[in-house]
Scaffold this motif. Sequence first.
Motif, PDB file in Angstrom:
ATOM      1  N   UNK B 331       0.828  -1.205   0.000  1.00  0.00           N
ATOM      2  CA  UNK B 331       0.000   0.000   0.000  1.00  0.00           C
ATOM      3  C   UNK B 331       0.860   1.252   0.000  1.00  0.00           C
ATOM      4  N   UNK B 332       1.867   1.283   0.897  1.00  0.00           N
ATOM      5  CA  UNK B 332       2.710   2.469   1.008  1.00  0.00           C
ATOM      6  C   UNK B 332       3.459   2.690  -0.300  1.00  0.00           C
ATOM      7  N   UNK B 333       3.951   1.590  -0.910  1.00  0.00           N
ATOM      8  CA  UNK B 333       4.631   1.709  -2.195  1.00  0.00           C
ATOM      9  C   UNK B 333       3.712   2.345  -3.229  1.00  0.00           C
ATOM     10  N   UNK B 334       2.465   1.857  -3.300  1.00  0.00           N
ATOM     11  CA  UNK B 334       1.504   2.381  -4.264  1.00  0.00           C
ATOM     12  C   UNK B 334       1.261   3.865  -4.044  1.00  0.00           C
ATOM     13  N   UNK B 335       1.066   4.256  -2.776  1.00  0.00           N
ATOM     14  CA  UNK B 335       0.766   5.660  -2.483  1.00  0.00           C
ATOM     15  C   UNK B 335       1.939   6.566  -2.817  1.00  0.00           C
ATOM     16  N   UNK B 336       3.154   6.120  -2.469  1.00  0.00           N
ATOM     17  CA  UNK B 336       4.319   6.970  -2.732  1.00  0.00           C
ATOM     18  C   UNK B 336       4.530   7.108  -4.241  1.00  0.00           C
ATOM     19  N   UNK B 337       4.309   6.004  -4.987  1.00  0.00           N
ATOM     20  CA  UNK B 337       4.480   6.080  -6.434  1.00  0.00           C
ATOM     21  C   UNK B 337       3.399   6.969  -7.062  1.00  0.00           C
ATOM     22  N   UNK B 338       2.175   6.912  -6.509  1.00  0.00           N
ATOM     23  CA  UNK B 338       1.112   7.795  -7.008  1.00  0.00           C
ATOM     24  C   UNK B 338       1.492   9.242  -6.733  1.00  0.00           C
ATOM     25  N   UNK B 339       2.029   9.478  -5.539  1.00  0.00           N
ATOM     26  CA  UNK B 339       2.481  10.824  -5.195  1.00  0.00           C
ATOM     27  C   UNK B 339       3.604  11.254  -6.132  1.00  0.00           C
ATOM     28  N   UNK B 340       4.451  10.280  -6.512  1.00  0.00           N
ATOM     29  CA  UNK B 340       5.534  10.564  -7.440  1.00  0.00           C
ATOM     30  C   UNK B 340       5.006  10.983  -8.797  1.00  0.00           C
ATOM     31  N   UNK B 341       3.932  10.295  -9.263  1.00  0.00           N
ATOM     32  CA  UNK B 341       3.331  10.664 -10.550  1.00  0.00           C
ATOM     33  C   UNK B 341       2.829  12.096 -10.496  1.00  0.00           C
ATOM     34  N   UNK B 342       2.223  12.459  -9.372  1.00  0.00           N
ATOM     35  CA  UNK B 342       1.708  13.812  -9.160  1.00  0.00           C
ATOM     36  C   UNK B 342       2.840  14.825  -9.194  1.00  0.00           C
ATOM     37  N   UNK B 343       3.923  14.522  -8.444  1.00  0.00           N
ATOM     38  CA  UNK B 343       5.027  15.469  -8.345  1.00  0.00           C
ATOM     39  C   UNK B 343       5.726  15.641  -9.683  1.00  0.00           C
ATOM     40  N   UNK B 367      -7.121   5.991  -6.968  1.00  0.00           N
ATOM     41  CA  UNK B 367      -5.957   5.301  -6.389  1.00  0.00           C
ATOM     42  C   UNK B 367      -5.683   5.817  -4.988  1.00  0.00           C
ATOM     43  N   UNK B 368      -5.695   7.148  -4.831  1.00  0.00           N
ATOM     44  CA  UNK B 368      -5.430   7.713  -3.515  1.00  0.00           C
ATOM     45  C   UNK B 368      -6.514   7.319  -2.527  1.00  0.00           C
ATOM     46  N   UNK B 369      -7.770   7.361  -2.971  1.00  0.00           N
ATOM     47  CA  UNK B 369      -8.857   7.004  -2.058  1.00  0.00           C
ATOM     48  C   UNK B 369      -8.675   5.574  -1.563  1.00  0.00           C
ATOM     49  N   UNK B 370      -8.360   4.660  -2.491  1.00  0.00           N
ATOM     50  CA  UNK B 370      -8.183   3.253  -2.099  1.00  0.00           C
ATOM     51  C   UNK B 370      -6.969   3.092  -1.197  1.00  0.00           C
ATOM     52  N   UNK B 379     -12.424  -1.502   4.062  1.00  0.00           N
ATOM     53  CA  UNK B 379     -12.574  -2.311   2.862  1.00  0.00           C
ATOM     54  C   UNK B 379     -12.796  -1.409   1.653  1.00  0.00           C
ATOM     55  N   UNK B 380     -12.554  -1.843   0.425  1.00  0.00           N
ATOM     56  CA  UNK B 380     -12.133  -3.186   0.002  1.00  0.00           C
ATOM     57  C   UNK B 380     -10.616  -3.259  -0.187  1.00  0.00           C
ATOM     58  N   UNK B 381      -9.840  -3.119   0.855  1.00  0.00           N
ATOM     59  CA  UNK B 381      -8.383  -3.127   0.715  1.00  0.00           C
ATOM     60  C   UNK B 381      -7.769  -4.040   1.768  1.00  0.00           C
ATOM     61  N   UNK B 382      -6.488  -4.352   1.547  1.00  0.00           N
ATOM     62  CA  UNK B 382      -5.813  -5.300   2.417  1.00  0.00           C
ATOM     63  C   UNK B 382      -5.711  -4.798   3.857  1.00  0.00           C
ATOM     64  N   UNK B 471       2.728   2.090 -12.486  1.00  0.00           N
ATOM     65  CA  UNK B 471       3.298   1.382 -11.329  1.00  0.00           C
ATOM     66  C   UNK B 471       2.427   1.513 -10.078  1.00  0.00           C
ATOM     67  N   UNK B 472       1.925   2.751  -9.814  1.00  0.00           N
ATOM     68  CA  UNK B 472       1.077   2.952  -8.642  1.00  0.00           C
ATOM     69  C   UNK B 472      -0.197   2.122  -8.762  1.00  0.00           C
ATOM     70  N   UNK B 473      -0.758   2.076  -9.993  1.00  0.00           N
ATOM     71  CA  UNK B 473      -1.983   1.308 -10.193  1.00  0.00           C
ATOM     72  C   UNK B 473      -1.763  -0.160  -9.884  1.00  0.00           C
ATOM     73  N   UNK B 474      -0.616  -0.690 -10.315  1.00  0.00           N
ATOM     74  CA  UNK B 474      -0.318  -2.104 -10.051  1.00  0.00           C
ATOM     75  C   UNK B 474      -0.254  -2.363  -8.543  1.00  0.00           C
ATOM     76  N   UNK B 475       0.419  -1.467  -7.809  1.00  0.00           N
ATOM     77  CA  UNK B 475       0.556  -1.675  -6.368  1.00  0.00           C
ATOM     78  C   UNK B 475      -0.793  -1.603  -5.643  1.00  0.00           C
ATOM     79  N   UNK B 476      -1.579  -0.558  -5.972  1.00  0.00           N
ATOM     80  CA  UNK B 476      -2.883  -0.416  -5.299  1.00  0.00           C
ATOM     81  C   UNK B 476      -3.796  -1.588  -5.687  1.00  0.00           C
TER      82      UNK B 476
END
Lengths: 110, 512
Positions: B331-343, B367-370, B379-382, B471-476
């Motif tokens: 989850x943290x990987x996905x969020x940081x990568x999503x943040x990276x896409x934003x930045x 992605x961020x919401x999830x 839910x619906x997340x790990x 990449x973020x999508x894959x992680x989330x």
Amino acid sequence: MILAMTVGVLAAGGTYLLLQREMVRMVFGVGLLSHAANFLLLASGVPAWRDEPLVDRMDLAQAADPLPQAFVLTAIVITLAVTIFMLALAVLGHNDDTRRAPETGETHEK
Amino acid sequence: MTLSSLLPLFAAIPLLLAGLSVVFRRRWLDRTMLLALPGAALVGAVSLIVYHQSHSVLAHSVGAFSGVVAIPFVSDTFTAIMLAVTSFATLVTSVFLLKTGEDRFRFATALILLLAGGVNGALLTGDLFNLFVFVEVMLMPSYALIAITGTWRRLGVGRSFVIVNLVTSTILLMGVGLVYGAAGTVNLAALAGLATEDPMVGLAITVVLTALAIKGGLVPVHGWLPSTYPMTSPGIMALFSALHTKVALYAIFRIYSVAFGEPAPWMPVLLVLVLATMLVGAFSTMASKTLRGALAFQMIAGVGHILVAIVVMTEASLAAGMFYMVHHIITMGGLILASGALENTYGNAKLGGLSGLLGREKLLAILFALGLASLVGLPPTSGLWGKAGLVFSAAAAEDASGLSGGWIAGLTIGGIIAASIISLIGLQRVWSTLFFGHEQETYRPDDPRTGRGEPQVLTRQVRCSARLLAPATVMIAASVALFFAAGLVLPLFETAAHDLMDPSSYIKAVLG
């Protein structure tokens, strides 16, 4: 006892230097601290003078414990490498109180 | 030549390839290795997981030395799971680094390969001194990776990162020396249960665990993490968050359960620190000024949750803690990568600096919401199964170290619920400041090659590209998949926890 006191003095001095602001003093502090760690490792073997630990030459009962020596050797190599890196960091951006971007030739976030 | 003699290759191949990448400087070679190596490690780790379904522990002594002088590489289900998840995170992050062009930095590929080799070695080793060595192998390239990527502030935070980690490593080394002095061995299998029998060994092991707790980011020694990680580039932060603290936590799980085997005398202290970690991490999220700053404090909160497993110390709690660790990496990987896409698209991710993105970034909003829901445990997340597992196992806590099971259960469950609610408040603010509010009119694009530009009009055409978001999508997606496939993967964690609580097969495999 002398070994234990040496470890104590080195660790105290290292801690004092680490609490300073200048990078070079901190590097010296790390150096002292790692020396303390090395002495501690040596003390965990047999601290008295023993023969060299070579199996076919020495009686095993007389030989020193090779393991702490190997530990210390590894630790020295690692500390040396990091010390050099830290000294490089000390040269980069020498003003520790800087609030401005140092001249790195980049135009990233200001 | 047995199967177990392949284990050191997990560490050896990345180290060799790192050297190769320095000698032969070809871009296609770097790119291939950056993707092929974590991919191969992932395949290897997954086949290890499958293998461990029928065979419990695999051990190899390098150089065929035997007994306590050997240098053992050991793998059981827990190791294999961690190998698989860290390799997966490294692979996805590598793809991200290729997309942002950060792999072009001098020696970046070699450094990332070294880092991966160190991580694999630290996960596999069965010897405390080798753990120290592999942790150093893992940290050395990290120092350099901080120095070559990120904003100019990296020069300052690089110093604090190096010094904190080096001092911590010195403490770890001192702990290993004390263990050797007290027990005469640093082989983990030979130390089994000794920490409880002999208070001197117990104290020495505690020094080792203290050092690992600093590296893991336990309150009150967490300050270095949120002040350094957000200053590195997003890709590098994703890599560090998946690898560094998690390797330390893995080692804490392993060493504590093998060497103590039962709750340590200082368990009540750990309970207080764990509660503080969860709450401090959750509270600090609210005050963060940047997106990745908020995520860094959530990492601290996550460390607290993972270590609840150690406080309760039952098979169920360890399984839940491991599951939480895996969930947290993904989850943290996905969020940081999503943040990276934003930045990378909008130039920064300051909270308040960006707003009203909902209209233009629908996928990112989802992605961020999830991802944020996963951190809170919705839910619906790990995250739901992670937190539910911890709460259920804590509810069944037994009396330990002078504390009644009721107190342990009450405090940990209360802490988890309070931390989740506080995180929810902090994280919904993060989401709403980013996606609601006025639509932005200007922005300052950032480019890894030319740097930050002048303010420009934000047109409708400016969007995070699909390649950056992939990449973020894959992680989330993996986090959501973990929610639905929990029934399939949970038995794995139960086996892993069983092996951790009953190290007899571990000892037998290592010492023969």
